[in-house]
Design a protein around this motif. Structure first.
Motif, PDB file in Angstrom:
ATOM      1  N   LEU A  94       0.832  -1.207   0.000  1.00  0.00           N
ATOM      2  CA  LEU A  94       0.000   0.000   0.000  1.00  0.00           C
ATOM      3  C   LEU A  94       0.864   1.254   0.000  1.00  0.00           C
ATOM      4  O   LEU A  94       0.567   2.228  -0.705  1.00  0.00           O
ATOM      5  CB  LEU A  94      -0.939  -0.023   1.204  1.00  0.00           C
TER       6      LEU A  94
ATOM      7  N   THR B 266       0.882   3.850  -3.114  1.00  0.00           N
ATOM      8  CA  THR B 266       0.551   5.243  -2.835  1.00  0.00           C
ATOM      9  C   THR B 266       1.658   6.174  -3.304  1.00  0.00           C
ATOM     10  O   THR B 266       1.394   7.181  -3.967  1.00  0.00           O
ATOM     11  CB  THR B 266       0.299   5.433  -1.325  1.00  0.00           C
TER      12      THR B 266
ATOM     13  N   THR C 127      -4.399  10.582   4.119  1.00  0.00           N
ATOM     14  CA  THR C 127      -5.248   9.408   4.320  1.00  0.00           C
ATOM     15  C   THR C 127      -4.515   8.113   3.992  1.00  0.00           C
ATOM     16  O   THR C 127      -4.567   7.159   4.779  1.00  0.00           O
ATOM     17  CB  THR C 127      -6.541   9.532   3.495  1.00  0.00           C
ATOM     18  N   PRO C 128      -3.806   8.028   2.851  1.00  0.00           N
ATOM     19  CA  PRO C 128      -3.065   6.786   2.596  1.00  0.00           C
ATOM     20  C   PRO C 128      -1.979   6.507   3.634  1.00  0.00           C
ATOM     21  O   PRO C 128      -1.782   5.344   4.016  1.00  0.00           O
ATOM     22  CB  PRO C 128      -2.450   7.006   1.208  1.00  0.00           C
TER      23      PRO C 128
ATOM     24  N   SER D 214      -3.656   5.099   6.578  1.00  0.00           N
ATOM     25  CA  SER D 214      -4.065   3.711   6.306  1.00  0.00           C
ATOM     26  C   SER D 214      -2.894   2.748   6.433  1.00  0.00           C
ATOM     27  O   SER D 214      -3.032   1.655   6.995  1.00  0.00           O
ATOM     28  CB  SER D 214      -4.657   3.602   4.896  1.00  0.00           C
TER      29      SER D 214
ATOM     30  N   VAL E  69      -2.150   2.214  10.083  1.00  0.00           N
ATOM     31  CA  VAL E  69      -3.153   1.347  10.711  1.00  0.00           C
ATOM     32  C   VAL E  69      -2.868  -0.118  10.386  1.00  0.00           C
ATOM     33  O   VAL E  69      -2.957  -0.992  11.258  1.00  0.00           O
ATOM     34  CB  VAL E  69      -4.585   1.747  10.268  1.00  0.00           C
ATOM     35  N   VAL E  70      -2.477  -0.406   9.150  1.00  0.00           N
ATOM     36  CA  VAL E  70      -2.175  -1.788   8.766  1.00  0.00           C
ATOM     37  C   VAL E  70      -0.967  -2.305   9.551  1.00  0.00           C
ATOM     38  O   VAL E  70      -0.969  -3.446  10.034  1.00  0.00           O
ATOM     39  CB  VAL E  70      -1.952  -1.899   7.240  1.00  0.00           C
TER      40      VAL E  70
END
Length: 193
Positions: A131, A135, A164-165, A168, A171-172
């Motif tokens: 991700l 991104t 936001t990315p 994210s 969070v992962v």
């Protein structure tokens, strides 16, 4: 409204606790099916983008132009611009295909009722890394297109578009640590018994 007597005596299902998060017939198994369908669809889309990339290697590209809705400067679509765009698109879809593959494997363990496996920690870290790469790649590609390949057609993304990315991705990685701790606790409990 009163129910007829024979129906009123039937046992009523308990709604609280009826929805299970893990195991067969659970929400996780339904989500696994949805992930499987999304994976197949995304694989087909990626294949179509790869075929388009190969086709545009040989397709004559003459007098194609593009401009934004606000009447920006029309930009000629050249072969390098089209190939760059299709290459970025293939990389983007391919990255999310890798993410979906890892998610499917995680949801398989959820369906089996055994999520705290060391492999899930590795899978979550791979999802976070993929991700982050996707991104960053999209941000860099859009900046290159906006500045060099199609100025005036596409606006550059600001750093704010990355908030936001980045959140994210963090969070992962935190979820990966939660799963790592869960796997450690499970291993300790197995040794205790």
């Amino acid at each position: 409204m009163r129910l007829p007597e024979p129906i009123a005596r039937l046992p009523r299902p308990q709604l609280i606790g009826a929805v299970r998060g893990m195991g067969h017939g659970s929400v996780a198994s339904v989500l696994k099916i949805a992930l499987d369908a999304a994976y197949v669809l995304l694989a087909l889309i990626t294949l179509v983008a790869l075929i388009a990339l190969v086709v545009f290697l040989f397709l004559p590209v003459d007098n194609w132009t593009v401009s934004n809705e606000e009447g920006g400067v029309p930009q000629a679509l050249t072969r390098p611009l089209i190939l760059f765009g299709l290459g970025v698109l293939c990389a983007w879809f391919g990255g999310f295909l890798l993410i979906l593959r890892q998610l499917r494997q995680i949801f398989r363990t959820l369906t089996l009722g055994d999520p705290f496996q060391p492999e899930n920690v590795r899978r979550l870290r791979q999802i976070g890394a993929t991700l982050a790469i996707v991104t960053a790649g999209v941000w860099i590609a859009q900046s290159v297109v906006a500045a060099r390949l199609a100025p005036g057609v596409l606006d550059r993304q600001g750093v704010g578009a990355l908030l936001t990315p980045i959140f994210s991705v963090m969070v992962v990685f935190v979820l990966a640590e939660v799963f790592r701790e869960g796997a450690r606790l499970r291993r300790e409990s197995e040794l205790t018994i």
